[in-house]
Scaffold this active site. Structure first.
Site, PDB file in Angstrom:
ATOM      1  N   ASP A  38      66.902  32.778  57.980  1.00  0.00           N
ATOM      2  CA  ASP A  38      66.172  33.274  57.006  1.00  0.00           C
ATOM      3  C   ASP A  38      66.878  33.459  55.584  1.00  0.00           C
ATOM      4  O   ASP A  38      68.027  33.099  55.566  1.00  0.00           O
ATOM      5  CB  ASP A  38      65.708  34.714  57.690  1.00  0.00           C
ATOM      6  CG  ASP A  38      64.863  35.638  56.554  1.00  0.00           C
ATOM      7  OD1 ASP A  38      63.981  35.220  56.254  1.00  0.00           O
ATOM      8  OD2 ASP A  38      65.426  36.738  56.048  1.00  0.00           O
ATOM      9  N   SER A  39      66.245  34.026  54.627  1.00  0.00           N
ATOM     10  CA  SER A  39      66.797  33.954  53.533  1.00  0.00           C
ATOM     11  C   SER A  39      67.845  35.382  53.627  1.00  0.00           C
ATOM     12  O   SER A  39      68.735  35.295  52.969  1.00  0.00           O
ATOM     13  CB  SER A  39      65.896  34.442  52.258  1.00  0.00           C
ATOM     14  OG  SER A  39      65.197  35.659  52.648  1.00  0.00           O
TER      15      SER A  39
ATOM     16  N   TYR B  77      63.803  34.978  48.501  1.00  0.00           N
ATOM     17  CA  TYR B  77      63.768  33.639  48.055  1.00  0.00           C
ATOM     18  C   TYR B  77      62.328  33.717  47.272  1.00  0.00           C
ATOM     19  O   TYR B  77      61.636  33.046  46.765  1.00  0.00           O
ATOM     20  CB  TYR B  77      63.296  32.568  49.317  1.00  0.00           C
ATOM     21  CG  TYR B  77      64.396  31.896  49.922  1.00  0.00           C
ATOM     22  CD1 TYR B  77      65.620  32.386  49.396  1.00  0.00           C
ATOM     23  CD2 TYR B  77      64.679  31.095  51.114  1.00  0.00           C
ATOM     24  CE1 TYR B  77      67.066  31.775  50.115  1.00  0.00           C
ATOM     25  CE2 TYR B  77      65.437  30.354  51.498  1.00  0.00           C
ATOM     26  CZ  TYR B  77      66.698  30.807  50.884  1.00  0.00           C
ATOM     27  OH  TYR B  77      67.891  30.211  51.413  1.00  0.00           O
ATOM     28  N   GLY B  78      61.494  35.021  47.737  1.00  0.00           N
ATOM     29  CA  GLY B  78      59.907  34.860  47.637  1.00  0.00           C
ATOM     30  C   GLY B  78      59.615  34.650  46.182  1.00  0.00           C
ATOM     31  O   GLY B  78      58.368  34.476  45.936  1.00  0.00           O
TER      32      GLY B  78
ATOM     33  N   CYS C 210      61.337  32.818  58.480  1.00  0.00           N
ATOM     34  CA  CYS C 210      61.079  33.249  57.013  1.00  0.00           C
ATOM     35  C   CYS C 210      59.688  32.720  56.595  1.00  0.00           C
ATOM     36  O   CYS C 210      59.555  31.476  56.507  1.00  0.00           O
ATOM     37  CB  CYS C 210      62.113  32.581  55.883  1.00  0.00           C
ATOM     38  SG  CYS C 210      61.895  33.027  54.203  1.00  0.00           S
ATOM     39  N   ASN C 211      58.835  33.593  56.475  1.00  0.00           N
ATOM     40  CA  ASN C 211      57.378  33.183  56.116  1.00  0.00           C
ATOM     41  C   ASN C 211      57.311  32.294  54.714  1.00  0.00           C
ATOM     42  O   ASN C 211      56.723  31.452  54.661  1.00  0.00           O
ATOM     43  CB  ASN C 211      56.589  34.364  55.612  1.00  0.00           C
ATOM     44  CG  ASN C 211      56.039  34.939  57.152  1.00  0.00           C
ATOM     45  OD1 ASN C 211      55.091  34.631  57.868  1.00  0.00           O
ATOM     46  ND2 ASN C 211      56.933  35.949  57.702  1.00  0.00           N
ATOM     47  N   THR C 212      57.978  32.706  53.871  1.00  0.00           N
ATOM     48  CA  THR C 212      58.208  32.083  52.599  1.00  0.00           C
ATOM     49  C   THR C 212      58.553  30.702  52.771  1.00  0.00           C
ATOM     50  O   THR C 212      57.970  29.869  51.991  1.00  0.00           O
ATOM     51  CB  THR C 212      59.196  32.674  51.519  1.00  0.00           C
ATOM     52  OG1 THR C 212      58.758  34.291  51.527  1.00  0.00           O
ATOM     53  CG2 THR C 212      59.097  32.440  50.320  1.00  0.00           C
TER      54      THR C 212
ATOM     55  N   CYS D  76      56.232  38.638  56.292  1.00  0.00           N
ATOM     56  CA  CYS D  76      57.362  38.391  55.831  1.00  0.00           C
ATOM     57  C   CYS D  76      58.368  39.025  56.702  1.00  0.00           C
ATOM     58  O   CYS D  76      58.005  40.272  57.292  1.00  0.00           O
ATOM     59  CB  CYS D  76      57.461  39.043  54.410  1.00  0.00           C
ATOM     60  SG  CYS D  76      59.321  39.259  54.051  1.00  0.00           S
TER      61      CYS D  76
ATOM     62  N   HIS E  99      61.001  40.367  56.862  1.00  0.00           N
ATOM     63  CA  HIS E  99      61.909  41.696  56.554  1.00  0.00           C
ATOM     64  C   HIS E  99      60.841  42.560  56.730  1.00  0.00           C
ATOM     65  O   HIS E  99      61.602  43.808  56.974  1.00  0.00           O
ATOM     66  CB  HIS E  99      62.088  41.325  54.894  1.00  0.00           C
ATOM     67  CG  HIS E  99      63.203  40.817  54.417  1.00  0.00           C
ATOM     68  ND1 HIS E  99      63.390  39.294  54.552  1.00  0.00           N
ATOM     69  CD2 HIS E  99      64.449  41.338  54.073  1.00  0.00           C
ATOM     70  CE1 HIS E  99      64.482  39.059  54.194  1.00  0.00           C
ATOM     71  NE2 HIS E  99      65.168  39.949  53.829  1.00  0.00           N
TER      72      HIS E  99
HETATM   73  N1  DGL Z   1      61.797  37.028  55.400  1.00  0.00           N
HETATM   74  C1  DGL Z   1      61.368  36.339  54.227  1.00  0.00           C
HETATM   75  C2  DGL Z   1      59.994  35.925  54.607  1.00  0.00           C
HETATM   76  O1  DGL Z   1      59.346  36.080  55.675  1.00  0.00           O
HETATM   77  C3  DGL Z   1      61.625  37.021  53.090  1.00  0.00           C
HETATM   78  C4  DGL Z   1      61.665  36.013  51.804  1.00  0.00           C
HETATM   79  C5  DGL Z   1      62.517  36.289  50.611  1.00  0.00           C
HETATM   80  O2  DGL Z   1      63.633  36.245  50.754  1.00  0.00           O
HETATM   81  O3  DGL Z   1      61.854  36.743  49.582  1.00  0.00           O
HETATM   82  O4  DGL Z   1      59.057  35.734  53.785  1.00  0.00           O
END
Ligand code: DGL
Length: 291
Positions: A6-7, A38-39, A69-71, A201, A203
């Protein structure tokens, strides 16, 4: 050994569910805390960072990596699976976190032919809260729409939430932001309320209670970590060649950020002691890295 990426902290919500459902597997977690969030980055940047993170976990011996991480998954998973893996790592696999959620909402298995359903009034409304890039990718509405065209998907980008969580802001500040995003989404819903909410997300499960409080009562909040864990368990049964059960399973944690701070916060999030090591190749002073 299974890699989880994940980010930053968000993938820990997925790892927690994986440890619960797959207690006899070893895991390596990599959080790119120095470069999170990352988003709000460009799709190209996210793709390059995701590929580098997966490569790092492959280098540690993982044959299977979950991009938790969805992004990253929405932006770059298909590209990794279709071009990069076949060219460079044909014997390894990368999975994401969107597929189990789409399957749960639509009731249609990912590879199954779309059912002959016709859009009509009365379908459910699904609210998706996610980062800006996940929303821009339209991955949730597109994939849900292919399988269940009667489901209305309404998306809400929440561009400040990951940063608020990563930087450890006070809960009241995060609560206000969540309430604001939920209000924005509800204002755009013809029916005034969704039937189902997806915290799109990884998070956001860390602040799931704030979403539950801000949403009208009775809205079902899907647990992406639980769905991912169930789906991975089934996948490993179908693909035993990708990972072996371990008599003495181990979990290792790597971060591109400050391991002391990341370990402290992760221990608080997970409720058990977590010790991150600093990932080689990143500046050891995380604050020197601008995002
Ligand atoms: N946990 C990441 C997600 O599921 C967060 C992405 C981010 O770093 O903005 O999208």
């Amino acid at each position: 050994m299974i890699g989880v990426f994940d980010s930053g902290y968000g993938g820990l919500t997925v790892l927690r569910a994986l440890l619960r459902d797959l207690p006899d597997r070893s895991f390596r977690y990599f959080g790119d805390h120095a470069l999170a969030p990352y988003g709000n980055r460009s799709a190209e940047e996210i793709h390059a960072l995701t590929r580098a993170a997966v490569e790092r976990l492959f280098g540690l011996g993982c044959r299977l990596v979950v991009v938790a991480c969805n992004t990253a998954a929405a932006t770059s998973l298909r590209r990794l699976q279709q071009t990069w893996l076949p060219a460079y790592h044909p014997d390894r696999r990368v999975l994401g976190v969107l597929v189990p959620v789409v399957e749960a909402i639509t009731g249609v298995a990912w590879m199954a032919p779309p059912p002959a359903r016709h859009p009509g009034p009365g379908g459910r409304t699904v609210a998706v809260f996610a980062t800006r890039q996940t929303v821009l990718s339209n991955a949730y509405p597109i994939e849900i729409g292919k399988r269940a065209p009667d489901v209305t998907v309404v998306q809400q980008a929440c561009p400040t939430l990951v940063d608020l969580i990563e930087s450890g802001q006070p809960v009241e500040r995060i609560r206000h932001a969540v309430e604001d995003y939920v209000d924005q989404l509800m204002g755009r819903l013809p029916s005034g309320r969704p039937d189902v909410a997806v915290l799109g997300c990884t998070h956001y499960p860390l602040i799931a209670d704030l979403f539950a409080e801000a949403l009208p009562s009775g809205v079902e909040v899907l647990s992406q970590p639980d769905l991912v864990a169930r789906s991975l368990s089934a996948y490993l049964l179908r693909h035993p060649e990708l990972d072996r059960r371990d008599a003495a399973p181990q979990v290792g944690f790597l971060t591109s950020g400050d391991p002391v701070q990341v370990s402290r916060r992760s221990t608080a999030f997970l409720g058990c002691r977590v010790d991150f090591r600093h990932a080689s190749g990143y500046p050891s002073n995380a604050s020197a890295v601008s995002s």
